[in-house]
Design an enzyme around this catalytic site. Structure first.
Site, PDB file in Angstrom:
ATOM      1  CE  LYS A 216      -3.044   3.046   0.476  1.00  0.00           C
ATOM      2  NZ  LYS A 216      -4.404   3.222   0.773  1.00  0.00           N
ATOM      3  CB  CYS A 270      -3.803   8.741   0.392  1.00  0.00           C
ATOM      4  SG  CYS A 270      -5.492   8.628   0.952  1.00  0.00           S
TER       5      CYS A 270
HETATM    6  N1  SAJ Z   1      -2.175  14.720  -8.828  1.00  0.00           N
HETATM    7  C1  SAJ Z   1      -1.371  15.484  -9.664  1.00  0.00           C
HETATM    8  N2  SAJ Z   1      -1.069  14.971 -10.910  1.00  0.00           N
HETATM    9  C2  SAJ Z   1      -1.538  13.755 -11.323  1.00  0.00           C
HETATM   10  C3  SAJ Z   1      -2.352  12.991 -10.461  1.00  0.00           C
HETATM   11  C4  SAJ Z   1      -2.652  13.495  -9.198  1.00  0.00           C
HETATM   12  O1  SAJ Z   1      -0.935  16.590  -9.315  1.00  0.00           O
HETATM   13  O2  SAJ Z   1      -1.232  13.393 -12.472  1.00  0.00           O
HETATM   14  C5  SAJ Z   1      -2.499  15.247  -7.473  1.00  0.00           C
HETATM   15  C6  SAJ Z   1      -4.008  15.496  -7.278  1.00  0.00           C
HETATM   16  O3  SAJ Z   1      -4.375  16.742  -7.802  1.00  0.00           O
HETATM   17  C7  SAJ Z   1      -4.118  15.424  -5.761  1.00  0.00           C
HETATM   18  C8  SAJ Z   1      -3.053  14.385  -5.385  1.00  0.00           C
HETATM   19  O4  SAJ Z   1      -2.205  14.257  -6.515  1.00  0.00           O
HETATM   20  O5  SAJ Z   1      -3.767  16.676  -5.170  1.00  0.00           O
HETATM   21  C9  SAJ Z   1      -3.612  13.023  -5.020  1.00  0.00           C
HETATM   22  O6  SAJ Z   1      -4.697  12.672  -5.886  1.00  0.00           O
HETATM   23  P1  SAJ Z   1      -4.871  11.210  -6.529  1.00  0.00           P
HETATM   24  O7  SAJ Z   1      -6.072  11.227  -7.364  1.00  0.00           O
HETATM   25  O8  SAJ Z   1      -3.608  10.809  -7.184  1.00  0.00           O
HETATM   26  O9  SAJ Z   1      -4.998  10.244  -5.265  1.00  0.00           O
HETATM   27  P2  SAJ Z   1      -5.931  10.166  -3.954  1.00  0.00           P
HETATM   28  O10 SAJ Z   1      -5.135  10.734  -2.816  1.00  0.00           O
HETATM   29  O11 SAJ Z   1      -7.283  10.716  -4.168  1.00  0.00           O
HETATM   30  O12 SAJ Z   1      -6.060   8.571  -3.807  1.00  0.00           O
HETATM   31  C10 SAJ Z   1      -4.889   7.761  -3.734  1.00  0.00           C
HETATM   32  C11 SAJ Z   1      -5.034   6.574  -4.704  1.00  0.00           C
HETATM   33  N3  SAJ Z   1      -3.744   5.919  -4.857  1.00  0.00           N
HETATM   34  C12 SAJ Z   1      -3.226   5.652  -6.076  1.00  0.00           C
HETATM   35  O13 SAJ Z   1      -3.759   5.980  -7.106  1.00  0.00           O
HETATM   36  C13 SAJ Z   1      -1.938   4.884  -6.094  1.00  0.00           C
HETATM   37  C14 SAJ Z   1      -6.085   5.599  -4.183  1.00  0.00           C
HETATM   38  O14 SAJ Z   1      -6.150   4.434  -4.998  1.00  0.00           O
HETATM   39  C15 SAJ Z   1      -5.766   5.198  -2.734  1.00  0.00           C
HETATM   40  O15 SAJ Z   1      -6.724   4.292  -2.202  1.00  0.00           O
HETATM   41  C16 SAJ Z   1      -5.783   6.459  -1.907  1.00  0.00           C
HETATM   42  O16 SAJ Z   1      -4.733   7.315  -2.394  1.00  0.00           O
HETATM   43  C17 SAJ Z   1      -5.557   6.085  -0.452  1.00  0.00           C
HETATM   44  O17 SAJ Z   1      -6.564   6.009   0.290  1.00  0.00           O
HETATM   45  O18 SAJ Z   1      -4.424   5.767  -0.075  1.00  0.00           O
END
Ligand code: SAJ
Length: 425
Positions: A216, A270
């Site tokens: 994870k 996360c």
């Molecule tokens: N972000 C970027 N660029 C990208 C993708 C995301 O700047 O290309 C930023 C988003 O704007 C945001 C942050 O990253 O601020 C996190 O967003 P996210 O959509 O990547 O992730 P979370 O935090 O909503 O959810 C993540 C997920 N993990 C992965 O995709 C590996 C989810 O599957 C997990 O269950 C969750 O964390 C968790 O609970 O740990």
């Protein structure tokens, strides 16, 4: 194994959807939370968090009598622990995982445990947390045997099965995603698999508890490192006068390249948190993971510098203006698009800093909330149209659907800082 009654400890963003999905499979579910307010809300068939489809699910689970919430643990056949694991400060270290909530959850269920029960830790945890949870349970219940003590013949089975669902898609991903199942022993893993069979269509893959914990942390660190790469590229490209969005599109045409998108920083509870669990346990080894965190954490300041440069340019072209006359509009406060969650949001952090600097000349547009957080007291929560009319400088911080519809020509004669590449890509 037969699970007639399942108890979910912690009714937050993960626990409540999990409880409701299991209840929708006609299992008796007892949800436990320390918040009386959350418990009362759920028992009315309502929800205290925002997540698509969850309201309907909870409403029918409660109305049909399959889901009930309480503040005190009750006997059940399986216990799913889904409580927060934040970090704390300790002896000069800033990002030490805080297992207080896991300990409190363990001590709350220990008195009601009986032989044959299964306890699963779902909370994102540092390596070793499941063994620690088992030790707390064993200490509280010396009359029961645990797998680390006696192996396969234990009274209680213990496993770590990390949640991996994406906020905004939780109800679908809970059912469809594969599950990593890390039992303390093989029989613990098998028991956990049979619990997830109740509602998971994805595959359940068995490993050890420590590997499941690390899996994870690895998933979220992988994403953090990749976003840091994109964020660093955006800063390099700005210096070299290259459009980073076009650059990434072109590089991603390569069959083995898949760069993520730059933004104003990484938010949420996360991705901005979990990599620190690895750094905290192995500080000497986790060099890249730490640097990625630092790159992403420094991005909001870079955006603020960009806004201040834009203010400087605006004043250069409007000699009769002073810095106090410039109106700035920030579009978006949430940590990612089309949600109302402001936790650890870089957009919010940037807006707060600009608010301190600009005072009343700041317009904030966030279509997903109805009142501004107290940290932005004095700023104006405005509509898109008002912001587009009044602002001299527009800062796009979140690529909400509502913002993507704005035509680029609406920005003529304004300075635009587009941190998500909505119009500048
Ligand atoms: N972000 C970027 N660029 C990208 C993708 C995301 O700047 O290309 C930023 C988003 O704007 C945001 C942050 O990253 O601020 C996190 O967003 P996210 O959509 O990547 O992730 P979370 O935090 O909503 O959810 C993540 C997920 N993990 C992965 O995709 C590996 C989810 O599957 C997990 O269950 C969750 O964390 C968790 O609970 O740990």
């Amino acid at each position: 194994m037969n699970f007639n009654t399942v108890s979910v400890i912690g009714l937050g963003y993960i626990g409540l959807p999990t409880a409701a999905v299991i209840a929708s499979r006609r299992k008796q579910v007892i949800g436990v939370d320390i918040s009386q307010k959350a418990v009362d809300t759920i028992n009315r068939g309502e929800i205290h968090i925002v997540e698509p489809e969850l309201d309907m699910l909870v409403h029918s689970a409660v109305n049909e009598g399959y889901l009930r919430a309480t503040t005190k643990a009750e006997p059940a056949d399986a216990f799913l622990v889904a409580v927060p694991t934040p970090f704390k400060r300790e002896e000069g270290k800033t990002h030490v995982p805080d297992l207080t909530y896991i300990k409190a959850a363990s001590l709350s269920i220990a008195p009601v445990l009986k032989s044959g029960d299964l306890v699963i830790l779902e909370s994102t945890s540092p390596v070793g947390a499941t063994e620690q949870m088992e030790a707390w349970l064993a200490e509280a219940r010396p009359d029961l045997s645990f797998p680390s003590q006696v192996g396969e013949e234990s009274d209680i089975r213990v496993a770590h099965c990390p949640e991996r669902v994406l906020p905004g898609h939780v109800v679908r991903e809970l059912v469809e995603n594969d599950r990593v199942i890390g039992g303390i022993t093989q029989r613990c893993s098998e028991a956990a698999c049979s619990l997830y069979e109740i509602f998971v269509k994805g595959e359940s893959i068995i490993t050890t508890a420590r590997t499941a914990e690390m899996a994870k942390l690895t998933e979220n660190s992988f994403r953090d490192v990749n976003i840091a790469f994109a964020n660093e590229l955006s800063i390099i490209c700005d210096k070299l006068k290259i459009n980073v969005w076009e650059l990434i599109r072109l590089a991603n045409r390569h069959p083995r390249v898949n760069i993520l998108q730059p933004g104003p920083g990484v938010g949420g509870h996360c991705i901005a948190v979990d990599p620190w669990f690895i750094v905290s346990q192995t500080p000497e080894q986790a060099q890249l993971i730490r640097t990625a965190r630092e790159v992403n954490d420094s991005k909001p300041q870079w955006v603020i510098d960009q806004v201040n440069q834009a203010i400087g340019m605006f004043l250069g072209h409007h000699s009769h203006y002073t810095a106090r006359d410039v109106t700035v509009a920030c579009l978006g406060l949430a940590f990612k698009p089309d949600i109302d969650d402001l936790r650890e949001s870089p957009a919010l952090a940037i807006t707060q800093t600009l608010h301190k600097q600009l005072s009343s000349n700041l317009l904030v547009v966030e279509p997903n909330i109805s009142t501004l957080p107290t940290s932005l007291e004095g700023a104006t929560l405005s509509g898109i149209e008002e912001a587009l009319e009044k602002a001299d400088i527009i800062v796009l911080l979140v690529d909400h659907k509502a913002f993507k519809k704005i035509e680029f020509d609406r920005f003529s004669n304004r300075y635009l800082v587009d941190t998500r590449g909505v119009w500048t890509s």
